[in-house]
Scaffold this motif. Structure first.
Motif, short mmCIF file in Angstrom:
data_model
loop_
_atom_site.label_atom_id
_atom_site.label_comp_id
_atom_site.label_asym_id
_atom_site.label_seq_id
_atom_site.Cartn_x
_atom_site.Cartn_y
_atom_site.Cartn_z
N ARG A 144 11.25 7.61 18.44
CA ARG A 144 11.19 8.91 19.12
C ARG A 144 10.27 9.87 18.39
NH1 ARG A 144 16.05 10.86 22.14
NH2 ARG A 144 16.19 12.60 20.69
N HIS A 145 10.36 9.91 17.06
CA HIS A 145 9.52 10.84 16.33
C HIS A 145 8.05 10.44 16.38
CE1 HIS A 145 13.10 12.94 14.96
NE2 HIS A 145 12.26 13.96 14.87
N LEU B 44 6.76 11.54 19.79
CA LEU B 44 6.54 12.99 19.82
C LEU B 44 5.29 13.39 19.06
CD1 LEU B 44 10.08 14.42 19.24
CD2 LEU B 44 8.47 15.15 20.99
N ARG C 218 2.02 15.32 20.40
CA ARG C 218 1.53 16.56 19.80
C ARG C 218 0.05 16.43 19.47
NH1 ARG C 218 0.48 18.58 15.14
NH2 ARG C 218 1.28 16.85 13.91
N MET D 60 -2.18 16.81 22.45
CA MET D 60 -2.38 18.21 22.81
C MET D 60 -3.34 18.89 21.82
SD MET D 60 -0.34 18.54 25.45
CE MET D 60 0.11 20.26 25.66
N ARG E 140 11.54 2.91 26.41
CA ARG E 140 11.68 4.33 26.06
C ARG E 140 12.04 4.43 24.59
NH1 ARG E 140 15.40 6.67 31.03
NH2 ARG E 140 14.57 5.27 32.61
N SER F 267 18.67 5.31 36.27
CA SER F 267 17.57 6.24 36.47
C SER F 267 16.23 5.53 36.59
CB SER F 267 17.54 7.24 35.32
OG SER F 267 17.39 6.56 34.09
N LEU F 268 16.26 4.26 36.91
CA LEU F 268 15.02 3.50 37.01
C LEU F 268 14.27 3.88 38.29
CD1 LEU F 268 13.84 1.11 35.30
CD2 LEU F 268 14.73 -0.39 37.06
N GLY G 288 18.27 2.59 32.56
CA GLY G 288 18.50 4.01 32.33
C GLY G 288 19.53 4.29 31.27
N LEU H 288 4.71 23.30 22.46
CA LEU H 288 4.87 21.96 21.87
C LEU H 288 5.93 21.96 20.79
CD1 LEU H 288 1.23 20.72 21.46
CD2 LEU H 288 3.12 19.43 22.46
N GLU I 82 9.31 22.02 22.25
CA GLU I 82 9.70 20.73 22.82
C GLU I 82 10.04 19.74 21.70
OE1 GLU I 82 7.01 19.43 25.89
OE2 GLU I 82 7.54 21.13 27.16
N ARG I 83 9.32 19.80 20.60
CA ARG I 83 9.63 18.93 19.48
C ARG I 83 11.03 19.26 18.94
NH1 ARG I 83 9.67 18.95 14.28
NH2 ARG I 83 8.74 21.01 14.00
N MET J 248 13.80 17.83 21.03
CA MET J 248 14.00 16.41 20.75
C MET J 248 14.72 16.22 19.42
SD MET J 248 12.50 14.94 23.37
CE MET J 248 12.05 13.26 22.97
N ASP J 249 14.33 17.03 18.41
CA ASP J 249 14.97 16.93 17.09
C ASP J 249 16.48 17.15 17.20
OD1 ASP J 249 12.68 16.44 15.74
OD2 ASP J 249 12.39 18.46 14.98
N GLY K 193 18.27 16.36 19.72
CA GLY K 193 18.97 15.33 20.50
C GLY K 193 18.74 15.36 22.00
N ALA K 194 17.79 16.18 22.47
CA ALA K 194 17.50 16.17 23.90
C ALA K 194 16.82 14.86 24.30
CB ALA K 194 16.58 17.35 24.25
#
Lengths: 371, 371
Positions: free
Chosen positions: A175-176, A179, A183, A186, A211, B39-40, B64, B179, B182-183, B186-187, B189-190
Motif C-alpha cells: 500500500r505504501h 501511494l 505521489r 503527481m 489491490r 465489489s468486482l 472484493g 495528495l 490522501e496519503r 491511507m495511513d 487505514g482508509a
C-alpha cells in the motif's frame, strides 16, 4: 485545442451524413470529452440537424482540463442546465426536436433503458436511432495531439517508477509503495493515476488486478508494479517485475525469461494490418507451450487513450486489424498460485516498419533487476 | 459479513414477492456490493425464482474487500464467467430462463439499451420488467454494520485533516496538499479517498467542485478543504474553510459566520420525518436572505453510504421525508467570484431527539481557525 475538437466533430458529422443525417446525441463521457474537451460528469454533446453543435452541461465548475470557457472560439454553443435532476441527455432531445430534427441517433451502449425512455417521452416526435460505437471507432486511430499526451504520460510514468527503484524497498508495504508511486506521478505533472496503481509482492506478484495490501516486501520476493499516469486525460500503462535481494532463484529467472519472450513476441507482432488476435496469439503461444495456458487472462493487451481499456482488445476471439497510430498495451503475465509470478506490460504505438516499427512509449528497462 | 448480506437479500426478496415474484437481476455495482459484498466490476446478482441466489462474475482477482471466497457460508452460488466479452447480466438472464423463471426484473436505470437488448435476445422466453430503484430504496436506512463503517471513515477523515492543520501550509500548492491529505487517509487505514480531495485557496476557495491546481497558499487566503475517507466501501465527507495568517479580514469573518449559521440551521433541521426540501430550505434561506441565492448549488446536501452522492438529495424540489439512521451531508457554501468563499460540510446520521438528535460523525472544529 478547440480547433482539434471542432475538426473531430466535423469528421463525425461527415460519416453520419453519408449514413443518413439527422441529429446526433453523444452521452458517453469519454466520447463527449474527445469531441469537446469537456470532462464534466453529466455533460452531453448534441450535433444538431441544423449544423449547430451544442454542449449541454449541469451547473458546476468550469468544464474540464481543456474546456474553452468562452464557448465562442470553438464553434460550440454552451448550455448550462439549471441542475436539480435535469438530465442533459433529456434536455438535448428536447432541444433537437425544437430545432426541427426528425431523427436522433443516440449511444445505446451508454444510455440506460430508463434514460432512453425519458428521452423518448421528452421528444415524442423524434425518431430515436442507434449511433452505435461510431465515436469509439473514430477514437481508435490517434491524432498527433493525442499521441503527444500519451508520450508525456509515459515519460511521467517512467520517471516515477525509476525514482522508486532507487529507494530501499525491503520492509515497506504494498500500500505504501503504491501511494508513493502515485505521489511521484503527481510530482512529475500527472493529472492523476491512469488506473489504481498495483503493487504485488511475494505470492501476490504477477496477479493481474492485485489491490495493494499491508504485506511488506521481503528478501527473495518477486515485486510486480503496474501503474500509469493520466496526462491531459490520456492514460498509459507500464508493468514491470523485479526481484528483491542479491540474486534471483532459478525458477524466478526461468519464469521471467519466459514471460519476457512472450511479451517481446507480442510487441514484435504489432504492425499496421496485423490481426488483433494474431498479436494475442504471438504473446500467448509461448506461455501455452510452457503449460501455462490455463493461467492466462482473456486478453494480453488492449487499446489506450482517454480510457485505459479501450478498443481494440487483443484476445483470441477479437476480430479486426491494427492501423498505424493505434496505441496499445502488450502485457502478458503468469501467476503461479501460492508462489508468485511475472507481468511485463508496455504501451506502444503501432507504426509501419518503414517508420521504424512500433514506437515504445514506456522505456523503463525490462532486464530482470535484482533490487 | 456474509449473514448480513444474506439478510439484505432476503429483505429484497420479501418486498419483491409481495410485488409479484419472479427472478430479479441486480447489475448496478453499488447495489451488487450491498447485497453480496462483492465489489468486482462487472459482477451481477441473480435472485432466482427458485429461491437460489447466484453471483455471476468475470474472471479476475478475488471478489472484493468482504467477499467470502468459499461461496458456501453465505448461501450464495458463485459462477465465474469465462471472460473475453461475456456479459454477466446476459449470462444471468440465460441462467434465469434455464431455471424456469418466466419473468425477470432488471435495473432499467443501470442497464444500457444495448445490454438490455442483448439480455432479451439471450432469453427470448423471459418477460423483462423494471426493478426500479428498489435496492437504492432499501439502502437509504443504514444498518449497524454500515453506520459503524461510516463512523470509522469519519474518524479517519478527522485524523487526516487534523494532522494537516498542524503543518506549515503557506507556500505549498493545492495539488500537494490534496495528495498529502490522501496519503494521510491511507495511513490511517482508509481503502482510499471517498471522492477526489478538493483543496481550494484564495480566489478558488469555496468553489464546490474545485480541482486542485498548482496555486500556492498565501497569507490572507481562505483555504477550503473537502475530503473524506472510504472505509469498507463506505464514504463520508467533511468540508472546512480556514484563514491563512494571523487574523482574518472583516469580509472573511462575516462570510464565514453567515455560512456557518446556514450550515447549523441545516444540521438542526435533521430529524426523522423532516422533509428533504425542508432541510435544504433551512440551510438555504439565510444565504438567500443575505443576497447570495444566485450563487448556491442545486442541493445543500445528500445521502452517503456506498456512494458519495446517493439518495436522498436535499434540494428545493426533492420529495420525501428523512428516516432515522439515514446518513447525510449538510454542506452549504458561498463562492464570491474573484474573491473566494466558504464551504462547511458535515456528515451526520439522522436520529430522533429522544436519542440525542442528529449524530455528528465529522467532529473537526467549525470555529474559524487562523492558521
Amino acid at each position: 485545442m478547440s480547433e482539434v475538437h471542432a475538426a473531430r466533430r466535423s469528421r463525425l458529422r461527415d460519416r453520419r451524413t453519408t449514413a443518413g443525417g439527422g441529429a446526433v446525441l453523444v452521452s458517453r463521457p469519454a466520447n463527449v470529452r474527445y469531441l469537446t474537451g469537456c470532462s464534466l460528469p453529466g455533460a452531453v454533446l448534441l450535433l444538431g440537424a441544423d449544423g449547430r453543435d451544442t454542449l449541454l452541461r449541469p451547473p458546476g465548475p468550469a468544464a474540464g482540463d481543456h474546456a474553452d470557457p468562452s464557448g465562442a472560439a470553438d464553434g460550440l454553443y454552451h448550455v448550462t442546465l439549471p441542475g436539480d435532476g435535469v438530465d442533459a441527455a433529456v434536455a438535448a432531445a428536447g432541444l433537437a426536436a425544437s430545432r426541427g430534427a426528425a431523427a436522433l441517433a443516440v449511444e445505446e451502449h451508454d444510455l440506460s433503458v430508463a434514460r432512453h425512455r425519458a428521452l423518448a417521452s421528452a421528444a415524442p416526435g423524434l425518431r430515436l436511432a442507434d449511433l452505435g460505437r461510431a465515436v469509439e471507432q473514430q477514437r481508435l486511430v490517434k491524432d498527433e495531439e493525442e499521441l503527444a499526451a500519451l508520450r508525456t504520460a509515459a515519460e511521467i510514468t517512467d520517471h516515477a517508477l525509476g525514482e522508486l527503484l532507487e529507494s530501499i524497498l525491503v520492509g515497506r508495504t504494498e500500500r505504501h509503495l503504491a501511494l508513493e508511486l502515485e505521489r511521484r506521478l503527481m510530482d512529475h505533472g500527472a493529472d492523476g493515476p491512469a488506473f489504481p496503481t498495483s503493487v504485488a509482492t511475494g505470492r501476490n506478484s504477477g496477479l493481474a488486478g492485485h489491490r495493494p495490501t499491508d504485506r511488506r516486501v521481503e528478501e527473495g520476493d518477486f515485486l510486480t508494479v503496474r501503474m500509469g499516469a493520466r496526462y491531459h486525460g490520456y492514460r498509459c500503462r507500464i508493468g514491470r517485475t523485479f526481484v528483491i535481494g542479491p540474486a534471483p532463484a532459478d525458477w524466478q529467472v526461468e519464469l521471467y525469461e519466459l514471460v519476457f519472450a512472450a511479451q517481446r513476441a507480442g510487441r514484435e507482432a504489432l504492425a499496421p494490418g496485423a490481426e488483433y488476435r494474431g498479436v494475442d496469439r504471438a504473446a500467448r503461444q509461448p506461455l501455452e507451450a510452457a503449460g501455462y495456458g490455463e493461467l492466462l487472462e482473456a486478453a494480453t493487451g488492449h487499446g489506450v487513450g482517454l480510457e485505459i481499456g479501450e478498443d481494440p482488445r487483443l484476445s483470441p476471439a477479437a476480430m479486426g486489424k491494427l492501423d498505424a497510430c493505434v496505441p496499445v498495451t502488450v502485457g502478458p503475465g503468469v501467476h503461479l498460485p501460492g508462489r508468485g509470478g511475472v507481468r511485463i506490460d508496455d504501451t506502444l504505438v503501432v507504426r509501419p516498419q518503414a517508420d521504424g516499427g512500433p514506437e515504445l512509449l514506456t522505456i523503463t528497462t525490462k532486464e530482470l533487476l535484482a533490487l
